[in-house]
Design an enzyme around this catalytic site. Structure first.
Site, PDB file in Angstrom:
ATOM      1  N   GLU A 134      -4.636   2.338  -4.325  1.00 28.97           N
ATOM      2  CA  GLU A 134      -3.172   2.416  -4.204  1.00 28.97           C
ATOM      3  C   GLU A 134      -2.581   1.135  -3.621  1.00 28.97           C
ATOM      4  O   GLU A 134      -1.434   1.119  -3.173  1.00 28.97           O
ATOM      5  CB  GLU A 134      -2.764   3.620  -3.344  1.00 28.97           C
TER       6      GLU A 134
ATOM      7  N   ASN B 249      -2.227  13.004  -3.306  1.00 31.00           N
ATOM      8  CA  ASN B 249      -3.210  13.402  -4.318  1.00 31.00           C
ATOM      9  C   ASN B 249      -3.769  14.783  -4.045  1.00 31.00           C
ATOM     10  O   ASN B 249      -3.906  15.611  -4.949  1.00 31.00           O
ATOM     11  CB  ASN B 249      -4.353  12.386  -4.344  1.00 31.00           C
TER      12      ASN B 249
ATOM     13  N   ASP C  95      -1.503   9.743 -10.316  1.00 26.20           N
ATOM     14  CA  ASP C  95      -1.501   8.663 -11.312  1.00 26.20           C
ATOM     15  C   ASP C  95      -0.081   8.327 -11.760  1.00 26.20           C
ATOM     16  O   ASP C  95       0.259   7.155 -11.965  1.00 26.20           O
ATOM     17  CB  ASP C  95      -2.337   9.073 -12.526  1.00 26.20           C
TER      18      ASP C  95
ATOM     19  N   ASP D  44       0.855  -1.185   0.000  1.00 24.99           N
ATOM     20  CA  ASP D  44       0.000   0.000   0.000  1.00 24.99           C
ATOM     21  C   ASP D  44       0.891   1.236   0.000  1.00 24.99           C
ATOM     22  O   ASP D  44       1.857   1.327   0.781  1.00 24.99           O
ATOM     23  CB  ASP D  44      -0.907   0.004   1.230  1.00 24.99           C
TER      24      ASP D  44
END
Length: 381
Positions: free
Chosen positions: A293, A257, A266, A249
């Site tokens: 993620e 983000n 991304d 993770d």
């Protein structure tokens, strides 16, 4: 040695000549059109000369047929070297049906001659080559099949239009010549259909493989998607003596983000996926995007080897991913046990990942015996 090279040179020369005539194209029927067009031009010119020499037709009719043969060469040239395939294929088909075949019918003994056989070859040709010209294809093909009947009715109404054979021997040689020419043309057309069907079958097979590949892949990272990686994990679980799951993770991904935007997020996911894929590939493992993620690595190796692989993956991500701030991952590792399902093993890996998050992130945590015991307890109804 020089004699042995002669067949090879002849094959290379024949391929060059064939490529010059038909052109290099993925469209088999375009190549058939070019070959058919040039062969028909050669045939019409030869037939005109043949009819004059055997006194079947007048010199004027022979010259007219030879002239039309030169016109067909011009059609071939503009289609082959000028790129006007559709226009020239249409013009050739119309010339064949409205000029060449009627002329050959009336100058070659009408219904007693070989022209009806040419109507069949013309029908097969137009059926193949005019497939993209929907407006003309059906009426032209219908005319090709119906033309012998039309010409026969005209012959019955105007018998003086037809030039007959001067002797049975002349008819014999004309029929032999025409039969061979028609068979060559039919062979070329059939060859084109066969290769077209083979090409379409191969293209369909490749497209099916492509669709299967895309169905198994994550659209952003190109790793196996959630369904595909779990299917392969289940397969390895059944087929291999040992199987370990490595659940990864990305740390603080939501903050990344929110701070830098989804485009940077991304990009980070793509880079993380690339490094995980490379690390897994070197170890003979599989990598997939588990969701968001989270990533899942599946390896047919015992717990200790999986821990080493997980540590290598963690180190690569921490040192190689380019981002305005350092990107790290937390990892949980669990080996599949005989008395548990794949879902239980995933649950233990997830619990180990949760501990890695609690203990500061950017670390690898193994699944513990307590995790396994909790799974067994939770499975009791």
């Amino acid at each position: 040695m020089a004699y042995r090279s002669i067949p090879i040179r002849l094959r290379l020369l024949s391929r060059k000549i064939l490529r010059l005539i038909t052109g290099r194209s993925d469209d088999i029927f375009m190549q058939v059109h070019h070959g058919f067009c040039l062969l028909t031009a050669l045939f019409v010119t030869s037939a005109g000369l043949f009819n004059v020499l055997l006194d079947i037709t007048s010199l004027l009719a022979g010259v007219a047929m030879a002239s039309f043969g030169c016109g067909l060469v011009a059609i071939w040239y503009f289609s082959r070297f000028r790129g006007h395939y559709r226009e020239m294929a249409t013009l050739f088909s119309l010339t064949l049906l409205f000029v060449v075949i009627p002329m050959n019918w009336f100058s070659n003994a009408g219904s007693l001659g070989p022209t009806a056989l040419y109507c069949l070859t013309a029908a097969l040709y137009t059926l193949s080559v005019l497939r993209e010209v929907a407006m003309l294809r059906k009426p032209v093909v219908f005319l090709a099949f119906a033309e012998p009947l039309i010409l026969y009715l005209l012959e019955q109404r105007f018998p003086h239009w037809v030039s007959g054979y001067t002797s049975p021997e002349v008819r014999f040689w004309d029929m032999q010549f025409s039969y061979i020419a028609a068979m060559v043309i039919l062979f070329i057309t059939a060859w084109g259909h066969l290769h077209r069907y083979k090409a379409e079958a191969e293209r369909s097979r490749q497209y099916a493989q492509y669709l299967k590949h895309m169905a198994d892949r994550d659209g952003l990272t190109s790793l196996y998607n959630h369904r595909a990686i779990l299917e392969r994990a289940g397969r390895i679980r059944k087929e291999k003596p040992v199987c370990s799951l490595i659940l990864c993770d990305v740390d603080f991904f939501k903050r990344l983000n929110d701070t830098y935007g989804h485009l940077i997020g991304d990009t980070v996911l793509i880079e993380v996926a690339t490094h995980l894929q490379n690390t897994a590939f070197e170890a003979g493992a599989l990598a997939g995007r588990y969701g968001g993620e989270e990533f899942l690595l599946v390896c047919s190796a015992p717990h200790e080897t999986a821990m080493t692989l997980a540590e290598q993956a963690r180190s690569n991500i921490a040192t190689r991913v380019t981002c305005p701030e350092q990107v790290t991952i937390s990892i949980g590792v669990a080996q599949c046990q005989d008395n548990e399902s794949l879902a239980d093993t995933l649950h233990r890996a997830d619990q180990a990942l949760y501990r890695a998050k609690e203990q500061g992130r950017n670390r690898v945590e193994p699944a513990s015996a307590t995790d396994a015991a909790s799974n067994l307890v939770s499975s009791v109804p």
